[in-house]
Design a protein around this motif. Structure first.
Motif, mmCIF file in Angstrom:
data_model
loop_
_atom_site.group_PDB
_atom_site.id
_atom_site.type_symbol
_atom_site.label_atom_id
_atom_site.label_comp_id
_atom_site.label_asym_id
_atom_site.label_seq_id
_atom_site.Cartn_x
_atom_site.Cartn_y
_atom_site.Cartn_z
ATOM 1 N N UNK A 182 0.819 -1.468 0.310
ATOM 2 C CA UNK A 182 -0.154 0.522 0.142
ATOM 3 C C UNK A 182 0.969 1.220 0.109
ATOM 4 N N UNK A 183 0.376 1.718 -0.729
ATOM 5 C CA UNK A 183 1.261 3.698 -1.301
ATOM 6 C C UNK A 183 0.389 4.230 0.106
ATOM 7 N N UNK A 184 1.863 5.529 1.110
ATOM 8 C CA UNK A 184 2.009 5.747 2.091
ATOM 9 C C UNK A 184 2.628 7.566 0.986
ATOM 10 N N UNK A 185 2.420 8.871 1.298
ATOM 11 C CA UNK A 185 3.202 9.777 1.748
ATOM 12 C C UNK A 185 3.327 10.785 2.828
ATOM 13 N N UNK A 186 4.981 10.764 2.427
ATOM 14 C CA UNK A 186 4.972 11.640 3.586
ATOM 15 C C UNK A 186 5.162 13.425 3.099
ATOM 16 N N UNK A 187 3.965 14.310 3.896
ATOM 17 C CA UNK A 187 3.891 14.833 3.396
ATOM 18 C C UNK A 187 3.848 15.938 5.059
ATOM 19 N N UNK A 188 5.062 16.551 5.164
ATOM 20 C CA UNK A 188 5.073 16.356 6.417
ATOM 21 C C UNK A 188 6.090 18.106 5.631
ATOM 22 N N UNK A 189 5.641 19.297 5.747
ATOM 23 C CA UNK A 189 6.326 20.001 5.702
ATOM 24 C C UNK A 189 6.330 20.523 4.714
ATOM 25 N N UNK A 190 5.561 20.631 3.952
ATOM 26 C CA UNK A 190 4.970 20.511 2.615
ATOM 27 C C UNK A 190 3.704 21.642 2.156
ATOM 28 N N UNK A 191 4.300 22.614 1.239
ATOM 29 C CA UNK A 191 3.476 23.505 0.545
ATOM 30 C C UNK A 191 2.006 23.204 0.872
ATOM 31 N N UNK A 192 1.172 23.995 0.836
ATOM 32 C CA UNK A 192 -0.391 23.193 1.444
ATOM 33 C C UNK A 192 -0.892 23.352 0.344
ATOM 34 N N UNK A 193 -0.256 23.914 -1.786
ATOM 35 C CA UNK A 193 -1.203 23.981 -2.132
ATOM 36 C C UNK A 193 -0.488 21.999 -2.466
ATOM 37 N N UNK A 194 0.649 21.678 -2.788
ATOM 38 C CA UNK A 194 0.905 19.836 -2.897
ATOM 39 C C UNK A 194 0.065 19.100 -1.783
ATOM 40 N N UNK A 195 0.170 19.445 -0.574
ATOM 41 C CA UNK A 195 -1.353 19.231 0.578
ATOM 42 C C UNK A 195 -2.465 18.675 -0.225
ATOM 43 N N UNK A 196 -2.720 19.714 -0.679
ATOM 44 C CA UNK A 196 -4.413 19.677 -0.619
ATOM 45 C C UNK A 196 -4.483 18.802 -2.404
ATOM 46 N N UNK A 197 -3.238 18.955 -3.047
ATOM 47 C CA UNK A 197 -3.415 18.018 -4.366
ATOM 48 C C UNK A 197 -3.035 16.749 -3.567
ATOM 49 N N UNK A 198 -2.569 16.262 -2.895
ATOM 50 C CA UNK A 198 -2.707 14.954 -3.099
ATOM 51 C C UNK A 198 -3.356 14.274 -1.691
ATOM 52 N N UNK A 199 -4.024 15.292 -1.292
ATOM 53 C CA UNK A 199 -5.451 14.761 -0.366
ATOM 54 C C UNK A 199 -6.387 14.688 -1.568
ATOM 55 N N UNK A 200 -6.495 14.955 -2.871
ATOM 56 C CA UNK A 200 -7.208 14.307 -3.847
ATOM 57 C C UNK A 200 -6.335 12.992 -4.417
ATOM 58 N N UNK A 201 -5.544 12.993 -4.583
ATOM 59 C CA UNK A 201 -4.831 12.305 -5.269
ATOM 60 C C UNK A 201 -4.754 10.603 -5.168
ATOM 61 N N UNK A 202 -4.284 11.229 -3.799
ATOM 62 C CA UNK A 202 -4.574 9.215 -2.966
ATOM 63 C C UNK A 202 -6.259 8.909 -2.797
ATOM 64 N N UNK A 203 -7.090 9.328 -3.734
ATOM 65 C CA UNK A 203 -8.303 8.950 -3.203
ATOM 66 C C UNK A 203 -8.756 7.975 -4.246
ATOM 67 N N UNK A 204 -7.554 8.089 -5.650
ATOM 68 C CA UNK A 204 -8.175 8.311 -7.130
ATOM 69 C C UNK A 204 -7.880 6.703 -7.450
#
Length: 308
Positions: free
Chosen positions: A135-157
Motif C-alpha cells: 500500500x502507498x503512503x505519502x510523507x507530506x510533512x512540511x510541504x507546501x499547502x497547495x501540494x498537500x491539497x493536491x495529494x489529498x485528492x490524488x490519494x483517493x483516486x
C-alpha cells in the motif's frame, strides 16, 4: 536480457548464505548518495542475516558516493557500478544478475521495510498473481499547502487505490517476470509494467498474514513548481506507453466522477479545485514542450532528496 554494458560488482556478489533468500530487490540508483542508505536500511534493519533478501543496487552513471555508501550500508548486497546513466538499462542489467523470485524493483528514494516486502512476496506466490505492490503512503510533512491539497485528492483516486502497481515499488512473480521480459526504454517503467497485466493479475497488499499494516512511503515534490514538472514528465511517460507499447490493459484509470470519492473521504471542494488546476497546468506545460519540439528528458525532485 543483454544490455552490452559492463559493470563493476561489489563484494556482496559472493556472500555465503545457506538459506535461499525469500525474495530479490533491485534498486536502480543514479546519484542517490542522499537517500540510498535510508532505502537500504529500511530493508535490512533488524533482519537476521539468514533471512536477508537478495539485494542488487544498480548504480548507473553515478558521479557521487552512491556506490560507496551502498556498499558500506549493506555489505551483503551486490552493488553494480554501471557506466550508463539509464534507469531502464540498470533495471535490466540487475535483472540478469538476480537469482530469486519474487523480485521487486524499488526506487532509491522510496522507503519500504522488510516486513512489507515479505508480505507482498507471499502474495506474489499465490496462483495467478503476476504483479503486486504494498500500500502507498505519502510523507507530506512540511510541504507546501497547495501540494498537500493536491495529494489529498490524488490519494483517493482509483490509480492509487485500485490495485496500484508502481509509483516507486513493484514486485513480480516468476511468471510475471517471464511475461514482461526486457523493460523497454520509457520514462514510465511502472506504468509499462502495470499495463502488461490484467486487473485480476495485480494486487495491492495492505496487511500481512497477522493483520499488521504494510506499506511503502514516497516523498513527493515539495513545491508546486516541482509538482508540475514531475506531473508533466508523467504525461510524457504515459503517452510513450500508450503509443509505443499498446496493451489491452492500458485503459483510462481515473474519471471525473472519481472526484466524488475525494470529497467523501475528507477532501474539500478547494482541494479538488487545486488538484484540477495543477493537473491543467501540467498538461499545458507538457503540450507546450511538445509543440516546441523539446526533447523529453528525465526529471526528478532534487529538493526532496536534499530534505532527506
Amino acid at each position: 536480457m543483454s544490455t552490452g554494458d559492463t559493470a563493476s560488482i561489489g563484494k556482496g556478489e559472493g556472500r555465503a548464505q545457506s538459506k535461499r533468500p525469500p525474495f530479490s530487490v533491485i534498486i536502480p540508483a543514479h546519484n542517490e548518495e542522499l537517500v540510498i542508505a535510508r532505502c537500504l536500511n529500511a530493508i535490512v534493519d533488524g533482519v537476521a542475516p539468514e533471512d536477508l533478501p537478495e539485494i542488487i543496487v544498480a548504480a548507473n552513471g553515478c558521479s557521487d558516493r552512491t556506490v560507496k555508501t551502498a556498499r558500506e550500508t549493506a555489505p551483503s548486497a551486490m552493488v553494480l557500478d554501471l557506466p550508463a546513466g539509464s534507469k531502464v538499462i540498470a533495471m535490466n542489467t540487475a535483472n540478469t544478475h538476480a537469482t530469486v523470485t519474487p523480485r521487486f524493483f524499488l526506487d532509491a528514494d522510496v522507503q519500504c521495510d522488510y516486513r512489507s516486502l515479505l508480505a507482498t512476496a507471499k502474495v506474489l506466490k499465490e496462483p495467478g498473481v503476476m504483479a503486486a505492490s504494498p500500500r502507498l503512503e505519502m510523507d507530506l510533512r512540511g510541504f507546501d499547502r497547495w501540494v498537500r491539497a493536491y495529494y489529498r485528492v490524488w490519494l483517493t483516486q482509483p490509480y492509487v487505490r485500485d490495485r496500484l502497481v508502481g509509483s516507486g515499488v513493484f514486485g513480480l512473480s516468476a511468471e510475471g517476470l517471464e511475461t514482461i521480459g526486457t523493460i523497454p526504454p520509457t520514462f514510465a517503467d511502472d506504468s509499462w509494467v502495470r499495463t502488461r497485466f490484467s486487473y485480476e493479475e495485480r494486487r495491492n497488499v495492505a496487511q500481512d498474514e497477522c493483520g499488521g499494516e504494510v506499506s511503502f512511503t514516497v516523498t513527493p515534490p515539495r513545491t508546486v513548481s516541482d509538482l508540475v514538472r514531475i506531473e508533466a514528465r508523467r504525461r510524457i511517460g504515459s503517452e510513450q506507453v500508450r503509443v509505443l507499447y499498446p496493451s489491452p490493459h492500458n485503459g483510462r484509470i481515473n474519471r471525473p466522477g472519481d472526484l466524488r470519492t475525494a470529497l467523501s473521504d475528507g477532501a474539500s471542494i478547494a482541494d479538488v479545485v487545486i488538484y484540477l488546476s495543477l493537473k491543467a497546468v501540467a498538461l499545458l506545460r507538457y503540450r507546450w514542450d511538445k509543440l516546441r519540439g523539446k526533447s523529453p528528458r528525465w526529471v526528478r525532485d532534487e529538493k526532496a532528496r536534499q530534505a532527506a
